[in-house]
Design an enzyme around this catalytic site. Structure first.
Site, mmCIF file in Angstrom:
data_model
loop_
_atom_site.group_PDB
_atom_site.id
_atom_site.type_symbol
_atom_site.label_atom_id
_atom_site.label_comp_id
_atom_site.label_asym_id
_atom_site.label_seq_id
_atom_site.Cartn_x
_atom_site.Cartn_y
_atom_site.Cartn_z
ATOM 1 N N GLY A 66 0.841 -1.188 0.000
ATOM 2 C CA GLY A 66 0.000 0.000 0.000
ATOM 3 C C GLY A 66 0.883 1.247 0.000
ATOM 4 N N PHE A 68 1.442 3.397 2.121
ATOM 5 C CA PHE A 68 2.137 3.720 3.379
ATOM 6 C C PHE A 68 2.948 2.535 3.901
ATOM 7 C CE2 PHE A 68 -1.463 6.592 3.170
ATOM 8 C CZ PHE A 68 -0.858 7.806 3.447
ATOM 9 N N SER A 69 3.295 1.621 3.002
ATOM 10 C CA SER A 69 3.874 0.348 3.430
ATOM 11 C C SER A 69 5.319 0.476 3.937
ATOM 12 C CB SER A 69 3.823 -0.615 2.245
ATOM 13 O OG SER A 69 4.676 -1.699 2.447
ATOM 14 N N ASN A 70 5.546 0.025 5.177
ATOM 15 C CA ASN A 70 6.913 -0.030 5.709
ATOM 16 C C ASN A 70 7.757 -1.025 4.924
ATOM 17 O OD1 ASN A 70 6.306 1.736 7.813
ATOM 18 N ND2 ASN A 70 5.749 0.084 9.219
ATOM 19 N N LEU A 72 7.552 -1.706 1.660
ATOM 20 C CA LEU A 72 8.029 -1.081 0.410
ATOM 21 C C LEU A 72 9.260 -0.236 0.689
ATOM 22 C CD1 LEU A 72 5.102 0.494 -1.675
ATOM 23 C CD2 LEU A 72 6.442 -1.541 -2.227
#
Ligand code: PLP
Length: 296
Positions: A66, A68-70, A72
């Site tokens: 997503g 806000f993905s940590n 990624l």
């Protein structure tokens, strides 16, 4: 370049008059200090996966998340550090935010995709990278048996015994790894998971998928504060008080919910006097940037 980091993740004791009143001690393992961006469980989850990519001669990491993905962001920073190209396939329409800014800063190419096609990650990988022999698929959230193996190593670093070990759960991979580590190292600690989703009971199946042996553990499914990445003034105020009294940054998506659960369970006398509780700080402090407007 070898794919490794020197792990610096000290265990620190937290002090609070609540703990004294109840006769318990609370400690936090600072996995957030492993690396400023590839932090916490995201490094542990990526380690063997990246080593596998290197063994297979792959030079381009492709992963999913997503906006806000940590995961990624950690993948972007790890790719930069260890010399991989990197693409992030992002769920939803083309947006700008602090997390994606940080991903781009580390050289990640972003492809935005609508929620329907995001459902089939293998199809997306084939569509964009089907004929690219360099590309290496990493699932959303980094869930895999190799990821669980990386997380289990955290337990071998402990030099003390604890009655209880707590961790926040998203996919449950980290929890499974820690439970495996507790068994491998023969520790007496009871594992307690805090799912950050609504209806977190389903996480038991996800955790059990990666267990090497059957194990008993507790699940505290009511600390979701409305669901994934949802928060309430009660949670943000707890986080603000925690940060300002400890100097340790926690976030509303994961570690804030876990620590809130620990404080609440202590208040409810759910631990015997003499308990030594260990909270795993799984990192992810950049997640705070997506929640700034929820504070004050
Ligand atoms: C991703 C993440 C988790 C959840 O890890 P899972 O292995 O998916 O359960 C917990 N804490 C933080 C800070 C995270 O970024």
């Amino acid at each position: 370049m070898d794919i490794r980091l020197d792990i610096y993740s000290p265990v620190q004791e937290l002090s609070d008059s609540l703990f004294e009143d109840k006769g318990v001690r609370v400690f936090i393992k600072r996995d957030d200090m492993i690396h400023p961006v590839i932090s916490g469980n995201k490094w542990r989850k990526l380690k063997y996966v990246l080593q596998q990519a290197r063994i297979e001669g792959k030079t381009h990491l492709v992963t999913f998340g997503g906006a806000f993905s940590n995961h990624l962001l950690a993948t972007a920073a790890a790719a930069a550090k260890f010399g991989f190209k990197c693409t992030g396939i992002v769920r939803g329409e083309d947006v700008q935010n602090d997390t994606l800014f940080m991903c781009r800063l580390h050289g990640m190419q972003l492809i935005f995709t609508d929620r329907d096609s995001y459902g089939d990650k293998q199809a997306l990988f084939s569509k964009y990278f089907g004929d690219n022999a360099e590309a290496f698929f990493i699932d959303e959230g980094g869930a895999s048996a190799l990821a669980a193996k990386g997380c289990s190593e955290l337990v071998a670093e402990l030099t003390d015994n604890y009655t209880d070990i707590f961790c926040a759960c998203g996919t449950g991979t980290t929890a499974a790894g820690i439970i495996n580590g507790i068994a491998e190292n023969g520790l007496p600690a009871h594992f307690q998971a805090v799912p950050v989703f609504k209806n977190g009971g389903f996480i038991r199946d996800e955790i059990d998928r990666y267990l090497l042996l059957p194990a008993t553990y507790s699940l505290h499914a009511k600390y979701h504060f409305g669901g994934y990445a949802k928060t309430t003034p009660e949670l943000t105020s707890f986080i603000q008080t925690f940060i300002s009294s400890t100097g340790i940054i926690i976030d509303p998506v994961y570690t804030g919910k876990m620590l809130y659960a620990i404080y609440q369970l202590i208040k409810e006398d759910r631990f015997a006097a003499g308990s030594k509780i260990l909270a795993i700080h799984t990192g992810g402090i950049w997640g705070l940037l997506g929640m700034k407007d929820k504070f004050y």
